[in-house]
Design a protein around this motif. Structure first.
Motif, short mmCIF file in Angstrom:
data_model
loop_
_atom_site.label_atom_id
_atom_site.label_comp_id
_atom_site.label_asym_id
_atom_site.label_seq_id
_atom_site.Cartn_x
_atom_site.Cartn_y
_atom_site.Cartn_z
N LEU A 1 -22.51 -21.02 7.13
CA LEU A 1 -21.44 -19.93 6.88
C LEU A 1 -21.24 -20.01 5.39
O LEU A 1 -20.93 -21.08 4.98
CB LEU A 1 -20.38 -20.61 7.94
CG LEU A 1 -19.26 -19.48 8.10
CD1 LEU A 1 -19.43 -18.56 8.92
CD2 LEU A 1 -17.80 -20.21 8.63
N HIS A 2 -20.98 -18.88 4.97
CA HIS A 2 -20.37 -18.56 3.72
C HIS A 2 -19.06 -18.45 3.47
O HIS A 2 -18.40 -19.04 2.82
CB HIS A 2 -21.50 -17.40 3.05
CG HIS A 2 -21.28 -17.28 1.47
ND1 HIS A 2 -20.40 -16.24 1.38
CD2 HIS A 2 -21.44 -18.02 0.38
CE1 HIS A 2 -20.29 -16.42 -0.13
NE2 HIS A 2 -20.97 -17.42 -0.40
N THR A 3 -18.39 -17.31 4.15
CA THR A 3 -17.04 -16.99 4.36
C THR A 3 -16.97 -16.72 5.78
O THR A 3 -18.02 -16.44 6.64
CB THR A 3 -16.98 -15.84 3.22
OG1 THR A 3 -17.57 -14.74 3.45
CG2 THR A 3 -17.17 -16.64 1.85
N PRO A 4 -15.73 -16.65 6.19
CA PRO A 4 -15.55 -16.09 7.39
C PRO A 4 -16.16 -14.87 7.84
O PRO A 4 -16.20 -13.93 7.14
CB PRO A 4 -14.03 -15.91 7.69
CG PRO A 4 -13.60 -16.93 6.65
CD PRO A 4 -14.53 -16.91 5.51
N GLY A 5 -16.94 -14.72 8.75
CA GLY A 5 -17.93 -13.72 9.42
C GLY A 5 -19.32 -13.35 8.55
O GLY A 5 -19.73 -12.62 8.86
#
Length: 141
Positions: free
Chosen positions: A94-98
Protein backbone atom coordinates in the motif's frame (compact mmCIF):
# COMPACT_ATOMS: atom_id res chain seq x y z
CA UNK A 1 3.03 0.61 17.45
CA UNK A 2 6.34 1.66 15.93
CA UNK A 3 6.04 1.57 12.13
CA UNK A 4 9.67 2.56 11.43
CA UNK A 5 10.51 -0.67 9.57
CA UNK A 6 7.36 -0.44 7.43
CA UNK A 7 8.20 3.18 6.55
CA UNK A 8 11.71 2.11 5.54
CA UNK A 9 10.27 -0.66 3.34
CA UNK A 10 7.99 1.88 1.66
CA UNK A 11 10.87 4.32 1.07
CA UNK A 12 12.92 1.54 -0.55
CA UNK A 13 9.91 0.58 -2.68
CA UNK A 14 9.48 4.20 -3.80
CA UNK A 15 13.18 4.39 -4.70
CA UNK A 16 12.57 1.56 -7.18
CA UNK A 17 9.78 3.34 -9.12
CA UNK A 18 10.44 2.88 -12.83
CA UNK A 19 12.54 -0.26 -12.35
CA UNK A 20 11.84 -2.68 -15.21
CA UNK A 21 9.83 -5.81 -14.53
CA UNK A 22 12.03 -8.90 -14.74
CA UNK A 23 10.61 -12.35 -14.04
CA UNK A 24 12.55 -13.82 -11.11
CA UNK A 25 14.39 -10.56 -10.45
CA UNK A 26 14.75 -9.06 -7.00
CA UNK A 27 17.00 -6.04 -7.24
CA UNK A 28 17.07 -2.49 -8.62
CA UNK A 29 18.11 -3.78 -12.07
CA UNK A 30 14.78 -5.60 -12.46
CA UNK A 31 12.21 -7.34 -10.30
CA UNK A 32 8.96 -9.27 -10.40
CA UNK A 33 6.22 -8.60 -7.85
CA UNK A 34 7.54 -10.79 -5.06
CA UNK A 35 11.19 -9.96 -5.76
CA UNK A 36 10.36 -6.27 -5.54
CA UNK A 37 8.62 -6.71 -2.18
CA UNK A 38 11.44 -8.95 -0.91
CA UNK A 39 14.00 -6.26 -1.80
CA UNK A 40 12.08 -3.67 0.23
CA UNK A 41 11.59 -6.09 3.13
CA UNK A 42 15.27 -7.08 3.23
CA UNK A 43 16.31 -3.42 3.35
CA UNK A 44 13.93 -2.78 6.24
CA UNK A 45 15.02 -5.83 8.24
CA UNK A 46 11.83 -7.86 7.71
CA UNK A 47 13.69 -10.56 5.73
CA UNK A 48 17.18 -11.99 5.98
CA UNK A 49 19.79 -11.04 3.42
CA UNK A 50 19.12 -12.82 0.10
CA UNK A 51 15.95 -14.46 1.43
CA UNK A 52 13.61 -14.77 -1.59
CA UNK A 53 9.96 -15.77 -1.33
CA UNK A 54 7.14 -16.02 -3.86
CA UNK A 55 3.91 -14.05 -3.40
CA UNK A 56 2.37 -17.11 -1.73
CA UNK A 57 5.49 -17.57 0.38
CA UNK A 58 5.33 -13.95 1.57
CA UNK A 59 1.69 -14.41 2.48
CA UNK A 60 2.49 -17.57 4.46
CA UNK A 61 5.48 -15.95 6.16
CA UNK A 62 3.70 -12.80 7.33
CA UNK A 63 0.11 -13.96 7.81
CA UNK A 64 -0.99 -14.08 11.43
CA UNK A 65 -4.51 -13.76 12.77
CA UNK A 66 -3.67 -10.47 14.46
CA UNK A 67 -2.17 -8.67 11.47
CA UNK A 68 -4.92 -8.98 8.85
CA UNK A 69 -6.55 -5.60 8.29
CA UNK A 70 -9.47 -4.39 6.20
CA UNK A 71 -9.05 -2.01 3.29
CA UNK A 72 -10.45 0.82 5.41
CA UNK A 73 -7.84 0.10 8.13
CA UNK A 74 -4.90 -0.28 5.73
CA UNK A 75 -1.98 2.14 6.03
CA UNK A 76 1.03 2.79 3.77
CA UNK A 77 3.52 -0.06 4.02
CA UNK A 78 0.92 -2.81 4.49
CA UNK A 79 1.27 -5.78 2.13
CA UNK A 80 -1.61 -6.35 -0.28
CA UNK A 81 -2.23 -9.80 -1.80
CA UNK A 82 -4.43 -11.05 -4.64
CA UNK A 83 -5.50 -14.65 -5.09
CA UNK A 84 -7.47 -16.77 -7.49
CA UNK A 85 -9.28 -19.83 -6.17
CA UNK A 86 -7.41 -19.42 -2.86
CA UNK A 87 -3.96 -19.34 -4.50
CA UNK A 88 -1.99 -16.14 -3.91
CA UNK A 89 -0.55 -14.91 -7.21
CA UNK A 90 0.40 -11.24 -6.68
CA UNK A 91 1.73 -8.98 -3.92
CA UNK A 92 2.11 -5.22 -3.70
CA UNK A 93 2.55 -2.61 -0.96
CA UNK A 94 0.00 0.00 0.00
CA UNK A 95 1.43 3.34 -1.08
CA UNK A 96 -1.34 5.79 -0.18
CA UNK A 97 -5.02 5.21 0.56
CA UNK A 98 -6.47 3.51 -2.51
CA UNK A 99 -3.13 2.97 -4.28
CA UNK A 100 -0.40 0.32 -4.26
CA UNK A 101 3.18 0.29 -5.46
CA UNK A 102 3.94 -2.89 -7.40
CA UNK A 103 6.16 -4.55 -9.95
CA UNK A 104 3.63 -5.47 -12.59
CA UNK A 105 2.69 -5.72 -16.22
CA UNK A 106 5.08 -8.50 -17.11
CA UNK A 107 4.90 -12.26 -17.37
CA UNK A 108 7.11 -15.33 -17.01
CA UNK A 109 8.69 -14.44 -20.33
CA UNK A 110 9.67 -10.88 -19.38
CA UNK A 111 13.41 -10.93 -18.83
CA UNK A 112 14.87 -8.08 -20.88
CA UNK A 113 14.49 -4.32 -20.74
CA UNK A 114 13.12 -4.35 -24.29
CA UNK A 115 10.38 -6.80 -23.29
CA UNK A 116 9.54 -4.75 -20.19
CA UNK A 117 9.22 -1.59 -22.32
CA UNK A 118 7.05 -3.37 -24.90
CA UNK A 119 4.77 -4.72 -22.13
CA UNK A 120 4.78 -1.46 -20.10
CA UNK A 121 6.05 -3.58 -17.21
CA UNK A 122 7.68 -1.60 -14.43
CA UNK A 123 7.55 -0.80 -10.74
CA UNK A 124 4.62 1.60 -10.69
CA UNK A 125 1.77 2.99 -8.63
CA UNK A 126 -1.70 1.69 -9.45
CA UNK A 127 -5.18 1.89 -7.93
CA UNK A 128 -5.59 -0.89 -5.37
CA UNK A 129 -8.60 -2.31 -7.27
CA UNK A 130 -6.67 -2.39 -10.57
CA UNK A 131 -6.51 -6.20 -10.25
CA UNK A 132 -9.88 -6.53 -8.53
CA UNK A 133 -10.58 -6.80 -4.83
CA UNK A 134 -7.54 -7.82 -2.74
CA UNK A 135 -7.52 -11.26 -1.15
CA UNK A 136 -5.82 -10.01 2.03
CA UNK A 137 -4.01 -7.04 3.50
CA UNK A 138 -1.34 -7.72 6.12
CA UNK A 139 0.22 -5.28 8.55
CA UNK A 140 3.96 -5.78 8.94
CA UNK A 141 5.39 -5.89 12.48
Amino acid sequence: MDRTHARIALLVAESMLGTPYHWGGDDPAGADCSGFICEALRASGHLKTRERLSSAGLFSRFHQAKNTVSLSEAVPGDLVFWAEEGRVYHVAMLHTPGFVIEAGGGSQGTDTLEEAIAENAFVRIRPIRYRGAPFAILRLP
